[in-house]
Design a protein around this motif. Structure first.
Motif, PDB file in Angstrom:
ATOM      1  N   ILE A  87       0.648   5.145  -1.417  1.00 30.56           N
ATOM      2  CA  ILE A  87      -0.073   4.630  -0.261  1.00 30.56           C
ATOM      3  C   ILE A  87      -0.285   3.121  -0.328  1.00 30.56           C
ATOM      4  CG2 ILE A  87      -2.215   4.734   1.060  1.00 30.56           C
ATOM      5  CD1 ILE A  87      -0.379   7.083   1.502  1.00 30.56           C
ATOM      6  N   PRO A  88      -0.782   2.552  -1.430  1.00 32.30           N
ATOM      7  CA  PRO A  88      -0.955   1.087  -1.463  1.00 32.30           C
ATOM      8  C   PRO A  88       0.339   0.315  -1.202  1.00 32.30           C
ATOM      9  CG  PRO A  88      -2.229   2.090  -3.214  1.00 32.30           C
ATOM     10  CD  PRO A  88      -1.384   3.175  -2.643  1.00 32.30           C
ATOM     11  N   PRO A  89       1.473   0.671  -1.835  1.00 30.70           N
ATOM     12  CA  PRO A  89       2.707  -0.052  -1.500  1.00 30.70           C
ATOM     13  C   PRO A  89       3.110   0.072  -0.034  1.00 30.70           C
ATOM     14  CG  PRO A  89       2.990   1.136  -3.556  1.00 30.70           C
ATOM     15  CD  PRO A  89       1.690   1.590  -2.975  1.00 30.70           C
ATOM     16  N   LEU A  90       2.909   1.238   0.555  1.00 33.76           N
ATOM     17  CA  LEU A  90       3.297   1.415   1.950  1.00 33.76           C
ATOM     18  C   LEU A  90       2.393   0.624   2.892  1.00 33.76           C
ATOM     19  CD1 LEU A  90       4.247   5.195   2.075  1.00 33.76           C
ATOM     20  CD2 LEU A  90       5.788   3.239   2.274  1.00 33.76           C
ATOM     21  N   LEU A  91       1.102   0.589   2.593  1.00 29.26           N
ATOM     22  CA  LEU A  91       0.214  -0.236   3.411  1.00 29.26           C
ATOM     23  C   LEU A  91       0.574  -1.715   3.270  1.00 29.26           C
ATOM     24  CD1 LEU A  91      -3.230   1.521   2.820  1.00 29.26           C
ATOM     25  CD2 LEU A  91      -1.751   1.660   4.840  1.00 29.26           C
ATOM     26  N   GLY A  92       0.922  -2.122   2.047  1.00 32.13           N
ATOM     27  CA  GLY A  92       1.396  -3.489   1.850  1.00 32.13           C
ATOM     28  C   GLY A  92       2.681  -3.751   2.604  1.00 32.13           C
ATOM     29  N   SER A  93       3.548  -2.724   2.671  1.00 32.05           N
ATOM     30  CA  SER A  93       4.799  -2.852   3.413  1.00 32.05           C
ATOM     31  C   SER A  93       4.532  -3.123   4.889  1.00 32.05           C
ATOM     32  CB  SER A  93       5.626  -1.573   3.273  1.00 32.05           C
ATOM     33  OG  SER A  93       6.731  -1.562   4.160  1.00 32.05           O
ATOM     34  N   ILE A  94       3.606  -2.372   5.473  1.00 27.44           N
ATOM     35  CA  ILE A  94       3.275  -2.572   6.886  1.00 27.44           C
ATOM     36  C   ILE A  94       2.748  -3.982   7.111  1.00 27.44           C
ATOM     37  CG2 ILE A  94       1.748  -1.812   8.749  1.00 27.44           C
ATOM     38  CD1 ILE A  94       1.908   1.011   7.530  1.00 27.44           C
ATOM     39  N   ALA A  95       1.891  -4.449   6.204  1.00 22.73           N
ATOM     40  CA  ALA A  95       1.342  -5.797   6.344  1.00 22.73           C
ATOM     41  C   ALA A  95       2.442  -6.852   6.236  1.00 22.73           C
ATOM     42  CB  ALA A  95       0.278  -6.034   5.273  1.00 22.73           C
ATOM     43  N   CYS A  96       3.329  -6.702   5.255  1.00 21.77           N
ATOM     44  CA  CYS A  96       4.411  -7.685   5.080  1.00 21.77           C
ATOM     45  C   CYS A  96       5.359  -7.696   6.271  1.00 21.77           C
ATOM     46  CB  CYS A  96       5.186  -7.387   3.793  1.00 21.77           C
ATOM     47  SG  CYS A  96       4.293  -7.771   2.277  1.00 21.77           S
ATOM     48  N   LEU A  97       5.698  -6.502   6.768  1.00 20.68           N
ATOM     49  CA  LEU A  97       6.619  -6.436   7.902  1.00 20.68           C
ATOM     50  C   LEU A  97       5.959  -6.968   9.171  1.00 20.68           C
ATOM     51  CD1 LEU A  97       8.211  -2.934   7.213  1.00 20.68           C
ATOM     52  CD2 LEU A  97       9.338  -5.151   6.989  1.00 20.68           C
TER      53      LEU A  97
END
Length: 416
Positions: A87-97
């Motif tokens: 979950i943390p990497p995916l939330l970071g992914s959304i923020a980065c994208l």
């Protein structure tokens, strides 16, 4: 962490169950959405070059930083996945994208644009190896097909996103297109990430890890040595793989067939790659990932060699289709081997390292093939170079196969 809500674990009976398959479906969609970070720059590069008034080399820098960000993200986000879940990497992914695409749409020079492409690439990485590593914990009997299916999102994105971008790019330009991509990623990925909130079911104990350690010891390997071998093999196979994928369009132009025919062959490769990934995953469940990796590597070398004598239009379509069917299952096989023979608690980190080497192989191979073409004026030597790297990959995979066969004749997936 103190004060943070505790994320629940799945139940042991969720493994290979309904919840696992629903999770796989969400992962496939997330992989397709997030992998836009790898493909969008290829589509907008000509428009970016024209608007910023730079040369082709400077216009290519954003792609290079995208791949570097993607490579770094696979390693760093893989480590976070091992410790805190996906979950943390995916939330970071959304923020980065979201921020990457949104800010890139507003810059006025190629340098900040390239830096933001690195952020986009880093964010896209969360939807590749961290997602694959996490999903592998939810399957045992069908781990091969599940991992392979999750990995198809990367290829599906390459087929879907360039077409989807044509809905806004011709009429509204690349800046509006980037804003639309940012909105799509944030709005569609966020609810899918919430579906993945439960962490994998607890492992049954140290029995599986002990069995893996015994097999490696009997094979004369350590976890580190096996990972190094897989990393070198991944580098070699992807240097070879990049030759047709990166240069098929230019090759068709040289032969007088034009850009459109080359683009069709590239699409044919990607479509074949999706089929190959699914089929290879199913075969890995039955025969083991090492054997599937060897078969794919040999077939890739043979199809790569077929590009040299067969350069007619019809034959190139056929060879491209065979090449796609050969190579699509190779990269997911590395993740499966990691899960078969290395500790589950280290899956995110180890899968990330191996996948990063495959990415480096793609980037280096694409550049190396172009450099060889510049030196020789022909792609023949570039194809031969790819075959040589492929042979290195095959030799390493043969060594791994014969080594692990001494440790245990059956794949670990069956016993899990």
């Amino acid at each position: 962490m103190r004060g943070m809500p505790r994320i629940p674990h799945g139940r042991p009976d969720d493994i290979d169950g309904r919840r696992a398959w629903l999770r796989l479906a969400a992962c496939m969609v997330l992989g397709t959405l997030g992998s836009v970070g790898m493909w969008s720059i290829v589509v907008v590069m000509p428009a970016v070059q024209a608007e910023f008034g730079v040369g082709r080399g400077e216009a290519s820098a954003p792609y290079t930083l995208t791949m570097l960000g993607f490579a770094a993200g696979n390693v760093l986000l893989g480590r976070i996945t091992d410790r805190a879940g996906v979950i943390p990497p995916l939330l970071g992914s959304i923020a980065c994208l979201g921020l990457g695409y949104g800010c890139a749409a507003a810059v006025g020079a190629v340098t900040p644009f390239a830096i933001l492409q690195g952020v986009i690439g880093f964010g896209a990485a969360a939807t590749f190896s961290p997602l694959i590593a996490d999903l592998s914990h939810w399957f045992r009997r069908r781990r091969g097909i599940a991992v392979a299916a999750a990995a198809t999102g990367n290829y599906v994105a390459g087929a879907v996103w360039p077409l989807a971008m044509q809905l806004t790019l011709p009429a509204h330009g690349w800046r509006v297109t980037y804003l639309v991509i940012a909105a799509v990623c944030v709005l569609l990925m966020t609810p899918l990430v919430l579906l993945l909130r439960p962490r994998p079911p607890p492992h049954p104990g140290g029995a599986e890890a002990a069995a893996q350690a015994r097999r490696l010891s009997a094979a004369g390997l350590t976890p580190r040595s096996l990972q190094v071998l897989l990393a070198i093999a991944g580098l070699g196979c992807c240097v070879a793989m990049s030759m047709p994928q990166v240069h098929i369009v230019a090759y068709c132009v040289d032969l007088g067939f034009g850009v459109a025919r080359g683009s069709e062959m590239l699409a044919l490769m990607l479509a074949g790659g999706v089929v190959s990934r699914l089929a290879s995953g199913a075969l890995a469940d039955r025969f083991g990932a090492v054997r599937v990796l060897l078969a794919g590597s040999v077939l890739q070398a043979l199809s790569l060699a077929a590009y040299i004598p067969f350069d007619g239009l019809a034959s190139l379509y056929l060879v491209s289709a065979v090449f796609g069917l050969s190579q699509g299952g190779i990269v997911p096989s590395y993740a499966l081997i990691v899960r078969e023979y290395l500790p589950a608690r280290e899956a995110g980190r180890r899968v990330g390292v191996v996948m990063t080497m495959t990415i480096i192989g793609m980037a280096a191979g694409g550049w190396l093939s172009g450099a060889i073409y510049d030196l020789t004026g022909s792609y023949r030597a570039a194809f031969l170079n790819g075959i040589a790297w492929n042979v290195l990959n095959i030799l390493i995979v043969l060594f791994i196969l014969f080594s692990v066969a001494r440790g245990r004749p059956e794949p670990a997936v069956r016993a899990a």
